[in-house]
Design an enzyme around this catalytic site. Sequence first.
Site, PDB file in Angstrom:
ATOM      1  CB  CYS A  95      71.287  32.237 -34.708  1.00 22.52           C
ATOM      2  SG  CYS A  95      70.946  31.132 -33.330  1.00 22.52           S
ATOM      3  CG  HIS A 370      66.275  29.362 -35.217  1.00 18.30           C
ATOM      4  ND1 HIS A 370      67.097  29.775 -36.254  1.00 18.30           N
ATOM      5  CD2 HIS A 370      66.919  29.739 -34.068  1.00 18.30           C
ATOM      6  CE1 HIS A 370      68.167  30.358 -35.763  1.00 18.30           C
ATOM      7  NE2 HIS A 370      68.094  30.343 -34.445  1.00 18.30           N
ATOM      8  CB  CYS A 400      69.897  37.282 -30.518  1.00 13.95           C
ATOM      9  SG  CYS A 400      68.750  35.897 -30.399  1.00 13.95           S
ATOM     10  N   GLY A 402      74.191  33.184 -30.354  1.00 18.42           N
ATOM     11  CA  GLY A 402      74.722  32.535 -29.169  1.00 18.42           C
ATOM     12  C   GLY A 402      76.083  33.059 -28.767  1.00 18.42           C
TER      13      GLY A 402
END
Length: 414
Positions: A95, A370, A400, A402
């Site tokens: 991300c 997203h 955040c 993964g």
Amino acid sequence: MAKQVQEAYICAATRLPIGKSGRGYYRNTRPDEMLVRAMQAALAQVPGLDPAAIEDAIVGCSFPEGEQGMNIARVGAVLAGLPNSVGGVTVNRYCASGITALQMAADRIRVGEAEVMIAAGVESMSMVPMGGNKPSLSPAIFERDANIGIAYGMGLTAEKVAQQWKVSREDQDAFALESHRRALAAIEAGHFKAEMTPFEILERIPDLATGEITLKKRTVDIDEGPRKDTSLEGLAKLKPVFAAPKDPTGKATGLGSVTAGNSSQTSDGAGALIVASEAAVKRFGLTPLARFVSFTVRGVPPEIMGIGPIEAIPAALKLAGITAADLDWVELNEAFAAQSLAVLNDLDSKGIVLDRAKVNPNGGAIALGHPLGATGAIRAASVIHGLRRTGGKYGMVTMCVGAGQGAAGILERL
């Protein structure tokens, strides 16, 4: 402050409208086509720039395979019409891929190794699903309990965060509703126009009777995700999708609060920025929009990956030499309402208070979507144009990541 030999200035920043994966705008649009459009739009914002001065294109992508494989950064640079001398590299920090691409481009300039760079992000979750086309986990992950979180689905990590940080279902749903409310208000006010590049969709419609193909063009210029019919009552009716509130024996699990309604939408999108040195700004008559200030990444336990920004944000602020009170705009990626609230509340308890009115003022990923590796580049464009519209000085993009990371980048409006 970090040591550097020169500043890195962002002179162009744009993004495409975000589409819903699988059934939305870009379901039949290749990711390299989205990337090319974003790159070309960013280049159009700096007409005085000689493209031959660009050294490299760094592109974030969370699952760089299939239609977005084969080093999509280099493919995009060539298809965008850039000179063959311009390189291309695809980077993956899930991300945070897009903001990492911007950090890497800025750092090349700040240490004096380049004068002009392209930073971008792209993701088609319609064509390449979460986890990729052929997920394959190392058996070693399952040999130690501490590593198993790497194999968790993202929704389960959100459940773990909600449980550990005591984030209620009611608070998650209220947070989700506010995301939609802010996004819809921003659309109505036209706040996204400065940061967004319209995209022309080409649809091929077959006539089964005649066998002929009709070509239909339409231009999209608005994010597809925000829903006017979102309500607390509607959100409350949604069932948990990642964990059950009770186990097979009927015993309460303490989980089961994360739903599709209080999670980010899976999406397709792209964004691009042009980064230049002061010398290049003067040589090509560019107008700096923002200065790249700082970037940090921190690791956290994979099973509670959502709390990554708790560690990254203080570090980025310290490196920038500012405090949370100095931030005028914060794009905190709403992977899940549970993790967003956990981050905000935990930082509050440590005296690092992010003004809620300045956090995702135009809504976040729960409403807007997203598109994984593209999000960092997209939200950097949002910060830059948001600061310019409101007159703010410092903005931050944070998320955040993964497998247990948090990232934060700080920009200064010029």
